[in-house]
Write a protein that holds these residues in place. Sequence first.
Motif, PDB file in Angstrom:
ATOM      1  N   TYR A   1       3.982   0.524  -3.443  1.00  0.00           N
ATOM      2  CA  TYR A   1       3.627   0.060  -4.780  1.00  0.00           C
ATOM      3  C   TYR A   1       2.309   0.632  -5.292  1.00  0.00           C
ATOM      4  O   TYR A   1       2.231   1.109  -6.405  1.00  0.00           O
ATOM      5  N   ALA A   2       1.261   0.559  -4.433  1.00  0.00           N
ATOM      6  CA  ALA A   2      -0.072   0.897  -4.933  1.00  0.00           C
ATOM      7  C   ALA A   2      -0.133   2.353  -5.362  1.00  0.00           C
ATOM      8  O   ALA A   2       0.426   3.233  -4.716  1.00  0.00           O
ATOM      9  N   ARG A   3      -0.815   2.614  -6.442  1.00  0.00           N
ATOM     10  CA  ARG A   3      -1.048   3.996  -6.846  1.00  0.00           C
ATOM     11  C   ARG A   3      -2.146   4.546  -5.951  1.00  0.00           C
ATOM     12  O   ARG A   3      -3.003   3.832  -5.478  1.00  0.00           O
ATOM     13  N   LYS A   4      -2.084   5.835  -5.713  1.00  0.00           N
ATOM     14  CA  LYS A   4      -3.107   6.442  -4.854  1.00  0.00           C
ATOM     15  C   LYS A   4      -4.326   6.769  -5.718  1.00  0.00           C
ATOM     16  O   LYS A   4      -4.326   7.749  -6.446  1.00  0.00           O
ATOM     17  N   ASN A   5      -5.340   5.916  -5.647  1.00  0.00           N
ATOM     18  CA  ASN A   5      -6.569   6.220  -6.378  1.00  0.00           C
ATOM     19  C   ASN A   5      -7.769   5.809  -5.533  1.00  0.00           C
ATOM     20  O   ASN A   5      -7.605   5.421  -4.370  1.00  0.00           O
TER      21      ASN A   5
ATOM     22  N   ARG B   1       2.556   0.659   7.833  1.00  0.00           N
ATOM     23  CA  ARG B   1       2.433   1.843   6.983  1.00  0.00           C
ATOM     24  C   ARG B   1       2.975   3.072   7.684  1.00  0.00           C
ATOM     25  O   ARG B   1       3.658   3.898   7.075  1.00  0.00           O
TER      26      ARG B   1
ATOM     27  N   PHE C   1      -9.562   3.248  -5.525  1.00  0.00           N
ATOM     28  CA  PHE C   1      -9.573   1.844  -5.109  1.00  0.00           C
ATOM     29  C   PHE C   1      -8.710   1.639  -3.853  1.00  0.00           C
ATOM     30  O   PHE C   1      -9.154   1.022  -2.878  1.00  0.00           O
ATOM     31  N   THR C   2      -7.488   2.211  -3.869  1.00  0.00           N
ATOM     32  CA  THR C   2      -6.647   2.056  -2.676  1.00  0.00           C
ATOM     33  C   THR C   2      -7.219   2.865  -1.505  1.00  0.00           C
ATOM     34  O   THR C   2      -7.041   2.491  -0.352  1.00  0.00           O
TER      35      THR C   2
ATOM     36  N   ILE D   1      -9.625   0.541   0.077  1.00  0.00           N
ATOM     37  CA  ILE D   1      -8.890  -0.478   0.850  1.00  0.00           C
ATOM     38  C   ILE D   1      -8.421   0.125   2.170  1.00  0.00           C
ATOM     39  O   ILE D   1      -8.587  -0.477   3.238  1.00  0.00           O
ATOM     40  N   GLU D   2      -7.893   1.333   2.091  1.00  0.00           N
ATOM     41  CA  GLU D   2      -7.366   2.000   3.273  1.00  0.00           C
ATOM     42  C   GLU D   2      -8.452   2.189   4.340  1.00  0.00           C
ATOM     43  O   GLU D   2      -8.263   1.864   5.504  1.00  0.00           O
TER      44      GLU D   2
ATOM     45  N   LEU E   1       0.823  -1.209   0.000  1.00  0.00           N
ATOM     46  CA  LEU E   1       0.000   0.000   0.000  1.00  0.00           C
ATOM     47  C   LEU E   1       0.863   1.267   0.000  1.00  0.00           C
ATOM     48  O   LEU E   1       0.500   2.265  -0.625  1.00  0.00           O
ATOM     49  N   GLU E   2       2.015   1.224   0.674  1.00  0.00           N
ATOM     50  CA  GLU E   2       2.828   2.432   0.757  1.00  0.00           C
ATOM     51  C   GLU E   2       3.756   2.601  -0.446  1.00  0.00           C
ATOM     52  O   GLU E   2       3.939   3.703  -0.932  1.00  0.00           O
TER      53      GLU E   2
END
Lengths: 423, 288
Positions: free
Chosen positions: A101-105, A164, A107-108, A111-112, A98-99
Amino acid sequence: MDLTPIQKRLLIRRKRADRVFVVLGAALAAFCLSVLVIMIAALIRDGASRFGWSFLTQFPSSDPPLAGAKSAFVGTILVMVVTAATAIPLGIMAGIFLEEYARKNWFTAIIEINIANLAGVPSIIWGLMALGLLVYHFGTGRSILTAGLTLGLLVLPIVIVATREAIRAIPQAIREASYACGATRLQTVRYHIVPYAMPGVLTGCIIAMSRAIGETAPLVTIGALTYVAYLPPAPLTDRPWLLGTLSELTFSEEDRTKPFGSASSPIGGLPTPAGQIEFDVRPDATGPSARTVVSVAASETLTPAALAQAIDDVPGVLTRFDDDGHLRIESELEEWFLISKDSTGLIDAMGMQRGGGKHGPLDWVTSGFTVVPIQMYDWVSRAEGLGFKPNAAAAGILLVTMTLAMNASAIYLRNRLRRSIRW
Amino acid sequence: MKITTPMIDAFKAEASGRLGSGRVPESGQEVSPGGDSLKARVESLNFFYGKFQAIKNVSLPIAENKITALIGPSGCGKSTLLRCFNRMHDLIPDHKYGGRITLLPDGDNLIGPDVDPIAVRMRISMVFQKPNPFPKSIFENVAFGPRLRGISRKDELMAEVERCLRAAAIWDECKDRLTKNAYNLSGGQQQRLCIARSLASRPEMILFDEPTSALDPIATSRIEELMLELKSSVTIAVVTHNMQQAARVSDFTAFMYLGELAEFGPTQKIFMNPANKLTADYISGRFG
């Protein structure tokens, strides 16, 4: 120092406020500390008489002075091992993903939010989820595995959030330095992010495991036992032979008097046997285990009939040849008799069934279990007059000690890691 | 306010004018206004953070084995331009490159979508504004680059670490404490350690992003000396807020303003005889 009267008055007032705050703070701190001290003192007062080595080495019993927390102690440790093995790697990997790799959009973001929500779900709900999904759907049973996975999921959000936070505290300049050296994302994570985040991650793991070790509700829901008088099988040990089952080989009247060593014996000429056959005997389901040994002397003339007679002499064990000639070794008292060891090789040679091959290294995860808080609750809930109060208090001491020991080791590890990382 | 943007063609024209007067470069080799061969060519570079255009149509030559300084007021895009060279912007979402940065002599487009940013960073390394050693030992800081390239034998690593530390003029100060944490060093030493680290990948070009802004004057002058020593073997681009520093160390200076290149030329000319009034005002401290 020259001050005007107004300045003086104000200064006195400000300093008074300062002192009041210090006194108030000290009083509150002392209050919190005294609650803890009183609680531990009460546990020790009630439980010290029962707490000791024998408390850890005895199974539960209906007799309070004999009742120990062996199975609960071992059960708690094993459940914690499974919990740690699931929650810590999964949580750390999820946090890294999450920190780093994931793009901040959106969807994440969802999840957050959901991870934060999961941390607040009441533990009994996790128990119900585990009962439906793990126990019934995936058939993992009321086992250590189910308990460990349930608690693992329960504390997973704590590990993720801590990971995180720890990763976020790493200055961006360090990442840039690593990438500027030509590192890939994985190399940056492996050589920099994970090592530098580790102290913070360990703090999260301490909190997570401390939460898990005291959890009772979800384990009751998935069917943790309250009364366990056995330990899960140790890895890579022989499984005991099942009692009450037949031998595969048949022995005619004539065969039964032929020595095992003779070529025409159904066994087919086993070299002269010698050694011992051990029975694990528990007079009742709750009693301590005792070992009874039948010695089989090396003898040219040992016959199936003689062996059957020798085994039959063990208290509580019955042997007979049935109409087809199968040897049957039975127990008077159901499953509490086990043949646990046979150094003669005869029991195997006759084709008696074992409880299924060798124990694999992970067979213990399928075992039934209890944990210290459940054992404690069981003792507390019994009638006052039965005298289980010292046992309950001793279990409390045990639980507090285990938690403190776990925390102490994690704090030690964290401080050691911290020493090597300085910004 | 209209800002003139000198185009690469102008430099080429000037360079080809010099070709007539004797110097004959190898075939295909391109030369800068000073007659030096080029290491890189920035061509109509545009860069966007999301919708914000941070760099507007910048063209600029980078001379080989010279120091090119990027100066300009805060927010003019000089650091952004520098970070295009080793694709540091790839780490943030919503970035967009336009135009070309051609690395010579092979002619690869550094910001091309088919070019691996990691490969670019192996050839073009970077030194940052604030010293940012890894919180590890001095040895491990420098050994990180060689390790990434698969060197794991201790003696090879040691030789490489020594080479880099010597080249960064810090070997004598830390040869006896290679296993100590890098944060035990002073700020200036940390920055020289970072330079040593950037040398470990044997780069063709090093980007310095305000390398002395966090350092005291003595540490600053040591870094400047070091840059002058290094330029014999690598090409250097340096972003600086410090006019004197640009004047002292650089061979060429680019003055940027509001994302555009306002003026580019040999440092002496920029500082003594700027063509653009903005440049003159900035250099003389009237704004910025």
